[in-house]
Design a protein around this motif. Structure first.
Motif, PDB file in Angstrom:
ATOM      1  N   UNK A 401      47.319  -0.580   0.815  1.00 12.80           N
ATOM      2  CA  UNK A 401      45.891  -0.936   0.721  1.00 12.80           C
ATOM      3  C   UNK A 401      45.713  -2.398   0.338  1.00 12.80           C
ATOM      4  N   UNK A 402      46.565  -2.832  -0.571  1.00 15.51           N
ATOM      5  CA  UNK A 402      46.503  -4.230  -1.014  1.00 15.51           C
ATOM      6  C   UNK A 402      46.832  -5.171   0.155  1.00 15.51           C
ATOM      7  N   UNK A 403      47.849  -4.825   0.891  1.00 13.22           N
ATOM      8  CA  UNK A 403      48.275  -5.650   2.022  1.00 13.22           C
ATOM      9  C   UNK A 403      47.170  -5.691   3.088  1.00 13.22           C
ATOM     10  N   UNK A 404      46.570  -4.532   3.364  1.00 11.83           N
ATOM     11  CA  UNK A 404      45.469  -4.474   4.337  1.00 11.83           C
ATOM     12  C   UNK A 404      44.315  -5.391   3.905  1.00 11.83           C
ATOM     13  N   UNK A 405      43.933  -5.319   2.616  1.00  9.61           N
ATOM     14  CA  UNK A 405      42.812  -6.134   2.136  1.00  9.61           C
ATOM     15  C   UNK A 405      43.162  -7.618   2.163  1.00  9.61           C
ATOM     16  N   UNK A 406      44.417  -7.931   1.858  1.00 11.31           N
ATOM     17  CA  UNK A 406      44.836  -9.338   1.871  1.00 11.31           C
ATOM     18  C   UNK A 406      44.822  -9.874   3.305  1.00 11.31           C
ATOM     19  N   UNK A 407      45.320  -9.060   4.233  1.00  5.97           N
ATOM     20  CA  UNK A 407      45.303  -9.473   5.642  1.00  5.97           C
ATOM     21  C   UNK A 407      43.867  -9.748   6.087  1.00  5.97           C
ATOM     22  N   UNK A 409      41.392 -10.727   4.313  1.00  2.00           N
ATOM     23  CA  UNK A 409      40.931 -12.016   3.755  1.00  2.00           C
ATOM     24  C   UNK A 409      41.458 -13.188   4.582  1.00  2.00           C
ATOM     25  N   UNK A 410      42.598 -12.973   5.242  1.00  6.71           N
ATOM     26  CA  UNK A 410      43.141 -14.022   6.110  1.00  6.71           C
ATOM     27  C   UNK A 410      42.652 -13.881   7.548  1.00  6.71           C
ATOM     28  N   UNK A 411      41.719 -12.976   7.774  1.00  7.58           N
ATOM     29  CA  UNK A 411      41.132 -12.862   9.112  1.00  7.58           C
ATOM     30  C   UNK A 411      41.926 -11.988  10.061  1.00  7.58           C
ATOM     31  N   UNK A 412      42.639 -10.992   9.524  1.00  5.40           N
ATOM     32  CA  UNK A 412      43.441 -10.108  10.373  1.00  5.40           C
ATOM     33  C   UNK A 412      43.152  -8.652  10.021  1.00  5.40           C
ATOM     34  N   UNK A 413      42.815  -7.872  11.043  1.00  7.45           N
ATOM     35  CA  UNK A 413      42.613  -6.442  10.816  1.00  7.45           C
ATOM     36  C   UNK A 413      43.908  -5.695  11.149  1.00  7.45           C
ATOM     37  N   UNK A 414      44.529  -5.142  10.109  1.00 10.83           N
ATOM     38  CA  UNK A 414      45.627  -4.178  10.265  1.00 10.83           C
ATOM     39  C   UNK A 414      45.167  -2.924   9.540  1.00 10.83           C
ATOM     40  N   UNK A 415      45.654  -1.770   9.979  1.00 16.54           N
ATOM     41  CA  UNK A 415      45.284  -0.567   9.242  1.00 16.54           C
ATOM     42  C   UNK A 415      46.459  -0.144   8.361  1.00 16.54           C
ATOM     43  N   UNK A 416      46.151   0.524   7.255  1.00 19.24           N
ATOM     44  CA  UNK A 416      47.237   1.050   6.421  1.00 19.24           C
ATOM     45  C   UNK A 416      47.116   2.566   6.351  1.00 19.24           C
ATOM     46  N   UNK A 417      48.209   3.262   6.667  1.00 24.32           N
ATOM     47  CA  UNK A 417      48.320   4.685   6.319  1.00 24.32           C
ATOM     48  C   UNK A 417      49.381   4.736   5.239  1.00 24.32           C
ATOM     49  N   UNK A 418      49.015   5.199   4.050  1.00 24.54           N
ATOM     50  CA  UNK A 418      49.904   5.055   2.897  1.00 24.54           C
ATOM     51  C   UNK A 418      50.381   3.592   2.853  1.00 24.54           C
ATOM     52  N   UNK A 419      51.701   3.377   2.945  1.00 25.44           N
ATOM     53  CA  UNK A 419      52.196   1.998   2.900  1.00 25.44           C
ATOM     54  C   UNK A 419      52.762   1.563   4.251  1.00 25.44           C
ATOM     55  N   UNK A 420      52.307   2.205   5.310  1.00 26.05           N
ATOM     56  CA  UNK A 420      52.671   1.753   6.662  1.00 26.05           C
ATOM     57  C   UNK A 420      51.536   0.875   7.175  1.00 26.05           C
TER      58      UNK A 420
END
Ligand code: PLP
Length: 449
Positions: A401-407, A409-420
């Protein structure tokens, strides 16, 4: 475009809108993101942020955003004939043409389309019609479906029952009877010391064990996503699906491929079944059929199944007001025309996917990434506490979730399922955009770790 009053929209959203798959109370506090525009692989939100959408909406905007031809096709059809159904011994031209087009496109003899509005309804359709297929051949007890734990087949009662998501089963008393699940093929967590190909056979033979346990005369069908998407892009070893196909043939169990995500180019072939070299008896499709521009789904049946349904099945007691909606069909035809004429699947497979795979593997070198898996234009980065071991974080989902939110903020949409961290960009992603994706994802990983 009129200016948007974002705080007011967020207030209205919090009060009046229940979001699917969300903790609505938490979302109301946080304030929803409102998207306002899309072009190619980018979307813009109401705060003016430009975001590279590496998830194609929800695995669906395969030709990218902003293709005016699709809107024009919808407008033309709405002006000419906005609606007619396919119930009363009639139908419309785009609906017929789309059924024929799909027969040509889908592998083998999947020549018969039943239209619905979504992937979930497509899976409801196959549950009912496959059971009917066996029942009218004097095999009413051959009604069990086997799916996989953590598979996703939609959100309706039948779709969510076929799927194996525990959380969904806990809400609403699912699964409905006569649906069983086997463990999915996920070598990273489950493969032990086996090679991936050895493990693929072991994982597939769980189906055989389950069929023998239940009795082959009880099992109607096996359903699976060629690549399991929502749970985390589980890409099975190449040995898996061929063995599943062999088992289904041996016990006369119908093979159903849920291609709602994999269909229409996602794996680099038109259909995921083609990537794995299998021939399903039944296929469900949605999403990429219209590149998400308008809702549409379908169940495709081969000659054997459709033949029985037509010749001995009698009246089909199944259908929706919008089964084969002419506007949706017209948009799908235009989407498929663009995909064919612009060689979108071939270009993605030959020119973009290899480069994307190379850069994805570079992301795999990051110390937070335990595995970087990718096939065609879909992939996942498995974030782990210790790169040397195939183990998950004890509190699953927090780092993802942290990685998704950080991405974001950098203008990139990635999805997170658990830590994938999941990847599924529009198929029209360019090599320059692959570089942009890499740089933003690398930064996000760096700031997450
Ligand atoms: N099947 C698969 C493999 C899916 O990923 C989805 C949705 O993501 C569905 C079915 C359900 O489709 P829909 O959301 O259109 O009902």
């Amino acid at each position: 475009m009129a200016p948007i009053d974002l705080p007011e929209l967020q207030r209205l959203d919090a009060v009046h809108h229940l979001h699917p798959f969300n903790d609505n109370a938490a979302l109301a506090k946080r304030g929803t993101r409102v998207l306002v525009r899309g072009e190619g692989c980018y979307v813009w939100d109401a705060e003016g942020n430009k975001l590279l959408d590496a998830f194609a909406g929800l695995w669906c905007v395969n030709i990218g955003y902003g293709r005016k031809e699709l809107g024009q096709a919808a407008a033309r059809q709405m002006e000419q004939l906005a609606y007619y159904n396919s119930f009363f011994q009639c139908t419309t031209e785009p609906t017929i043409r789309l059924a024929a087009e799909l027969a040509g496109l889908a592998p083998g003899d999947l020549n018969h389309a039943f239209f619905v509005n979504s992937g979930s309804e497509a899976n409801d359709t196959i549950l009912r019609l496959v059971r009917h297929f066996w029942a009218v051949q004097d095999k009413p007890r051959k009604n069990i479906f086997i799916g996989r734990h953590n598979g996703y087949h939609g959100t309706t009662v039948a779709g969510a029952s076929l799927g194996g998501m525990k959380g969904m089963h806990e809400q609403g008393g699912l699964p409905i009877p006569d649906i069983h699940h086997i463990d999915p093929p996920f070598w990273f967590a489950d493969g032990g010391d086996l090679s991936e190909e050895e493990y693929g056979l072991v994982a597939a033979r769980r189906l055989e064990q389950k069929i023998l346990e239940l009795g082959p005369d009880r099992v109607a069908a096996f359903i699976g996503e060629p690549v399991m998407g929502a749970i985390g892009v589980y890409i099975p070893p190449m040995s898996y699906w061929k063995e599943i196909e062999r088992i289904c043939r041996q016990y006369d169990v119908l093979l159903v491929a849920d291609e709602v995500i994999c269909g229409f180019g996602r794996t680099g072939q038109w259909f995921g079944s083609q990537h794995f070299g299998i021939q399903p008896d039944v296929m469900t499709i949605a999403k990429g059929i219209t590149s998400g521009y308008i809702p549409l789904g379908a169940a495709l049946f081969n000659d054997r199944v459709a033949g029985v349904l037509k010749d001995v099945g009698g009246e089909l007691a199944h259908g929706a007001t919008y089964s084969g909606h002419p506007v949706c069909a017209a948009v799908a035809l235009e989407n498929l025309r663009i995909m064919r004429e612009e060689r979108i699947v071939d270009t993605a497979r030959e020119e973009v996917a290899p480069y994307l795979a190379q850069r994805w593997a570079e992301l795999g070198e990051h110390r937070l990434v335990g595995q970087a898996r990718i096939v065609g234009m879909m992939g996942a980065l498995e974030l782990v506490p210790d790169k040397g071991r195939r183990e998950f974080f004890p509190e699953r989902g927090k780092v993802g979730g942290l990685c998704r939110d950080t991405a974001l903020r950098h203008g990139l949409i990635l999805r997170a399922t658990y830590d994938s961290m999941l990847l599924s960009p529009p198929l029209v992603l360019t090599r320059e955009q692959v570089d942009e994706l890499f740089e933003k994802a690398w930064k996000a990983l760096g700031e997450t770790a």
